[in-house]
Motif scaffolding. Sequence first.
Motif, PDB file in Angstrom:
ATOM      1  N   THR A  80      19.994  -3.617  28.260  1.00  0.00           N
ATOM      2  CA  THR A  80      20.276  -2.420  28.515  1.00  0.00           C
ATOM      3  C   THR A  80      20.211  -1.842  30.222  1.00  0.00           C
ATOM      4  O   THR A  80      20.794  -1.262  30.460  1.00  0.00           O
ATOM      5  CB  THR A  80      20.207  -1.311  27.632  1.00  0.00           C
ATOM      6  OG1 THR A  80      18.750  -1.089  27.722  1.00  0.00           O
ATOM      7  CG2 THR A  80      20.653  -1.999  26.186  1.00  0.00           C
ATOM      8  N   SER A  81      19.144  -2.639  30.192  1.00  0.00           N
ATOM      9  CA  SER A  81      18.952  -2.379  32.230  1.00  0.00           C
ATOM     10  C   SER A  81      19.742  -2.484  33.299  1.00  0.00           C
ATOM     11  O   SER A  81      19.853  -2.522  34.112  1.00  0.00           O
ATOM     12  CB  SER A  81      17.508  -2.893  32.436  1.00  0.00           C
ATOM     13  OG  SER A  81      17.623  -4.902  32.108  1.00  0.00           O
ATOM     14  N   GLN A  82      20.136  -3.350  32.475  1.00  0.00           N
ATOM     15  CA  GLN A  82      21.745  -4.049  33.701  1.00  0.00           C
ATOM     16  C   GLN A  82      22.726  -3.664  32.733  1.00  0.00           C
ATOM     17  O   GLN A  82      24.330  -4.227  33.561  1.00  0.00           O
ATOM     18  CB  GLN A  82      21.404  -5.518  33.361  1.00  0.00           C
ATOM     19  CG  GLN A  82      20.266  -6.146  33.531  1.00  0.00           C
ATOM     20  CD  GLN A  82      19.826  -6.109  34.796  1.00  0.00           C
ATOM     21  OE1 GLN A  82      20.725  -5.673  36.029  1.00  0.00           O
ATOM     22  NE2 GLN A  82      18.382  -5.383  35.153  1.00  0.00           N
ATOM     23  N   LEU A  83      23.095  -2.522  31.332  1.00  0.00           N
ATOM     24  CA  LEU A  83      24.289  -2.263  31.005  1.00  0.00           C
ATOM     25  C   LEU A  83      24.479  -1.029  31.941  1.00  0.00           C
ATOM     26  O   LEU A  83      23.506  -0.264  31.609  1.00  0.00           O
ATOM     27  CB  LEU A  83      24.834  -2.585  30.004  1.00  0.00           C
ATOM     28  CG  LEU A  83      24.422  -3.880  28.825  1.00  0.00           C
ATOM     29  CD1 LEU A  83      24.397  -3.911  28.312  1.00  0.00           C
ATOM     30  CD2 LEU A  83      25.750  -4.854  29.730  1.00  0.00           C
ATOM     31  N   ASP A  84      25.995  -0.920  31.783  1.00  0.00           N
ATOM     32  CA  ASP A  84      26.224   0.752  31.917  1.00  0.00           C
ATOM     33  C   ASP A  84      26.881   1.120  30.868  1.00  0.00           C
ATOM     34  O   ASP A  84      27.802   0.811  30.013  1.00  0.00           O
ATOM     35  CB  ASP A  84      27.765   0.961  32.501  1.00  0.00           C
ATOM     36  CG  ASP A  84      27.582   2.260  33.469  1.00  0.00           C
ATOM     37  OD1 ASP A  84      26.875   3.589  32.600  1.00  0.00           O
ATOM     38  OD2 ASP A  84      28.915   2.519  33.680  1.00  0.00           O
ATOM     39  N   PRO A  85      25.937   1.800  29.957  1.00  0.00           N
ATOM     40  CA  PRO A  85      26.539   2.919  28.214  1.00  0.00           C
ATOM     41  C   PRO A  85      27.466   3.605  28.585  1.00  0.00           C
ATOM     42  O   PRO A  85      28.091   3.534  27.708  1.00  0.00           O
ATOM     43  CB  PRO A  85      24.879   3.835  28.282  1.00  0.00           C
ATOM     44  CG  PRO A  85      24.898   4.667  30.031  1.00  0.00           C
ATOM     45  CD  PRO A  85      24.894   2.957  30.870  1.00  0.00           C
ATOM     46  N   ASP A  86      28.008   3.956  29.822  1.00  0.00           N
ATOM     47  CA  ASP A  86      29.402   4.032  29.393  1.00  0.00           C
ATOM     48  C   ASP A  86      30.922   3.493  30.010  1.00  0.00           C
ATOM     49  O   ASP A  86      31.869   3.888  29.551  1.00  0.00           O
ATOM     50  CB  ASP A  86      29.353   5.622  30.698  1.00  0.00           C
ATOM     51  CG  ASP A  86      28.780   7.007  30.433  1.00  0.00           C
ATOM     52  OD1 ASP A  86      28.365   7.290  29.738  1.00  0.00           O
ATOM     53  OD2 ASP A  86      28.069   7.620  31.472  1.00  0.00           O
ATOM     54  N   ALA A  87      30.017   2.864  30.122  1.00  0.00           N
ATOM     55  CA  ALA A  87      31.465   1.324  29.888  1.00  0.00           C
ATOM     56  C   ALA A  87      31.565   0.876  28.775  1.00  0.00           C
ATOM     57  O   ALA A  87      30.769   0.298  28.667  1.00  0.00           O
ATOM     58  CB  ALA A  87      30.711   0.465  31.210  1.00  0.00           C
ATOM     59  N   PRO A  88      32.533  -0.035  28.632  1.00  0.00           N
ATOM     60  CA  PRO A  88      32.804  -0.622  27.545  1.00  0.00           C
ATOM     61  C   PRO A  88      32.460  -1.794  27.481  1.00  0.00           C
ATOM     62  O   PRO A  88      33.093  -2.947  28.583  1.00  0.00           O
ATOM     63  CB  PRO A  88      34.601  -1.040  27.933  1.00  0.00           C
ATOM     64  CG  PRO A  88      34.718  -0.470  28.811  1.00  0.00           C
ATOM     65  CD  PRO A  88      33.859   0.184  29.408  1.00  0.00           C
ATOM     66  N   ASN A  89      31.252  -2.613  27.587  1.00  0.00           N
ATOM     67  CA  ASN A  89      30.415  -3.322  27.665  1.00  0.00           C
ATOM     68  C   ASN A  89      30.383  -4.768  25.695  1.00  0.00           C
ATOM     69  O   ASN A  89      30.376  -5.999  26.848  1.00  0.00           O
ATOM     70  CB  ASN A  89      28.608  -3.212  26.726  1.00  0.00           C
ATOM     71  CG  ASN A  89      28.598  -2.141  28.416  1.00  0.00           C
ATOM     72  OD1 ASN A  89      28.036  -2.714  29.232  1.00  0.00           O
ATOM     73  ND2 ASN A  89      27.972  -0.963  28.013  1.00  0.00           N
ATOM     74  N   GLY A  90      31.464  -4.432  25.423  1.00  0.00           N
ATOM     75  CA  GLY A  90      31.545  -5.356  24.895  1.00  0.00           C
ATOM     76  C   GLY A  90      30.623  -6.691  23.993  1.00  0.00           C
ATOM     77  O   GLY A  90      30.245  -5.486  22.868  1.00  0.00           O
ATOM     78  N   TYR A  91      31.137  -8.284  23.871  1.00  0.00           N
ATOM     79  CA  TYR A  91      29.879  -8.111  23.527  1.00  0.00           C
ATOM     80  C   TYR A  91      28.401  -8.566  24.291  1.00  0.00           C
ATOM     81  O   TYR A  91      27.202  -9.063  23.307  1.00  0.00           O
ATOM     82  CB  TYR A  91      30.326  -9.717  23.216  1.00  0.00           C
ATOM     83  CG  TYR A  91      31.286 -10.347  22.625  1.00  0.00           C
ATOM     84  CD1 TYR A  91      31.425  -9.659  21.281  1.00  0.00           C
ATOM     85  CD2 TYR A  91      32.648 -10.775  22.945  1.00  0.00           C
ATOM     86  CE1 TYR A  91      32.663  -9.695  20.281  1.00  0.00           C
ATOM     87  CE2 TYR A  91      33.461 -10.943  22.242  1.00  0.00           C
ATOM     88  CZ  TYR A  91      33.378 -10.160  20.517  1.00  0.00           C
ATOM     89  OH  TYR A  91      34.327 -11.284  19.294  1.00  0.00           O
ATOM     90  N   ALA A  92      28.702  -7.443  24.960  1.00  0.00           N
ATOM     91  CA  ALA A  92      27.161  -7.558  25.969  1.00  0.00           C
ATOM     92  C   ALA A  92      26.006  -6.583  25.161  1.00  0.00           C
ATOM     93  O   ALA A  92      24.887  -6.939  25.001  1.00  0.00           O
ATOM     94  CB  ALA A  92      27.188  -6.708  27.026  1.00  0.00           C
ATOM     95  N   THR A  93      26.095  -6.424  23.705  1.00  0.00           N
ATOM     96  CA  THR A  93      25.647  -5.032  23.105  1.00  0.00           C
ATOM     97  C   THR A  93      25.422  -6.289  21.823  1.00  0.00           C
ATOM     98  O   THR A  93      25.077  -5.899  20.829  1.00  0.00           O
ATOM     99  CB  THR A  93      26.141  -3.772  22.330  1.00  0.00           C
ATOM    100  OG1 THR A  93      27.454  -3.941  22.006  1.00  0.00           O
ATOM    101  CG2 THR A  93      26.661  -3.365  23.489  1.00  0.00           C
ATOM    102  N   TRP A  94      25.628  -7.645  22.135  1.00  0.00           N
ATOM    103  CA  TRP A  94      24.806  -8.258  21.689  1.00  0.00           C
ATOM    104  C   TRP A  94      23.091  -8.167  20.249  1.00  0.00           C
ATOM    105  O   TRP A  94      23.271  -8.631  19.799  1.00  0.00           O
ATOM    106  CB  TRP A  94      25.055  -9.788  21.334  1.00  0.00           C
ATOM    107  CG  TRP A  94      24.181 -10.735  22.752  1.00  0.00           C
ATOM    108  CD1 TRP A  94      24.552  -9.948  23.664  1.00  0.00           C
ATOM    109  CD2 TRP A  94      22.582 -10.641  22.228  1.00  0.00           C
ATOM    110  NE1 TRP A  94      23.312  -9.875  24.722  1.00  0.00           N
ATOM    111  CE2 TRP A  94      22.047 -10.805  23.926  1.00  0.00           C
ATOM    112  CE3 TRP A  94      22.078 -11.247  21.453  1.00  0.00           C
ATOM    113  CZ2 TRP A  94      21.091 -11.236  23.769  1.00  0.00           C
ATOM    114  CZ3 TRP A  94      20.496 -10.949  21.703  1.00  0.00           C
ATOM    115  CH2 TRP A  94      20.055 -11.359  22.952  1.00  0.00           C
ATOM    116  N   TYR A  95      22.556  -7.324  21.115  1.00  0.00           N
ATOM    117  CA  TYR A  95      21.400  -7.569  21.124  1.00  0.00           C
ATOM    118  C   TYR A  95      21.135  -6.618  19.767  1.00  0.00           C
ATOM    119  O   TYR A  95      20.132  -7.233  19.108  1.00  0.00           O
ATOM    120  CB  TYR A  95      20.638  -7.270  22.433  1.00  0.00           C
ATOM    121  CG  TYR A  95      20.550  -5.591  22.646  1.00  0.00           C
ATOM    122  CD1 TYR A  95      19.889  -4.456  21.340  1.00  0.00           C
ATOM    123  CD2 TYR A  95      21.552  -5.291  23.388  1.00  0.00           C
ATOM    124  CE1 TYR A  95      20.642  -2.867  22.248  1.00  0.00           C
ATOM    125  CE2 TYR A  95      22.249  -3.981  23.334  1.00  0.00           C
ATOM    126  CZ  TYR A  95      21.891  -2.959  22.955  1.00  0.00           C
ATOM    127  OH  TYR A  95      22.060  -1.562  23.030  1.00  0.00           O
TER     128      TYR A  95
END
Length: 341
Positions: A80-95
């Motif tokens: 999450t340090s490299q993701l935007d919580p307000d953007a649609p992150n898709g499969y990037a939240t696999w964790y």
Amino acid sequence: MITVPRWLLLALGALFSIYHVVLGVYSLNIPRSPLPTIVALVLYSVATAASLWPAKRMRMPDWLAAFDLAVSIVMPLLVTSQLDPDAPNGYATWYVAAVGTLMTIAAARRQLVAAWTGVIVLAVQTVIWAGPIALGTLGVIGSMVWVAIAHMLTTALTTAARETRRYAQAEREAAAWQAAQDAHLFEGRMRLAQTNRIAAPMLRRIADVGGTLTEAQRRECRMLEAAIRDEIRGRMLLTDAVRTEVQRARERGITVTLLDEGGIDDLDEPSRDRVLSRLAEAVARSNADRIIARTAAEGSPVAVTVVGLREPLDGAAPAQNTDDLEVEFWMEIPRSEVSRA
């Protein structure tokens, strides 16, 4: 009862874990920098491989549970340090699903505290990073449900295993009790047959004469009664040689008492024959008024204790108990020749 092979469960766990790794690799273009995600993927792969590695013990080692917990805490922070919580992150939240899978494995291997701590920390981190609504949208609630199901199944299986051991122990105790009862019944029948063989001829003679016995016949009846008492109380102390010498001693006017309390039941046949041969010799040599032979306690180096007692020689009345008698001899027959030496 239907059982699932362990290798199949391990294979399913490995497939789920690989699926999360594939999603993480597929979504490496979404984070601002892929390096933290790659580190998280490596940590997750190592933790999952160590957790699924076949082991003899079902319970996960404490050090491995601590490592899995640390990975489940560090992994969301890295990704999450490299993701935007307000953007649609898709499969990037696999964790999220990866942490749920890793903690489910920990719960299945009976590390419930670590498993619940991992998903709770995940929920807190998610709320801080993206707000309470993200608990549902990112699948955190689903991960907690997986851990809850694993918790319930683990508890149920542990209880079932404990009850199975308890029932198995009860079955063994019941079988042992039944065997003891059968042994007692068999021994009782054997003793009854032995008593019948000894007493039947005399009982027929008593019936033939209408119960009118001479003094010699009365004395013979008393001898038979003592022999029957020996068969009941003497048990393993009796051999043909012991029976013969005890009979001769009683004919000499000696009162003989044989008491078997189970102290020689564990002796093998040669050792028992040696012990009882010495007992027969002691009875044959004695001129005491009373002879008492008793087995020693289990674990004692002595197998049988023999004591000869004599009435006082000062013209007093016959003693009423053994405390008033004089000891003519005291003999301890050892269990083995080594003890004898």
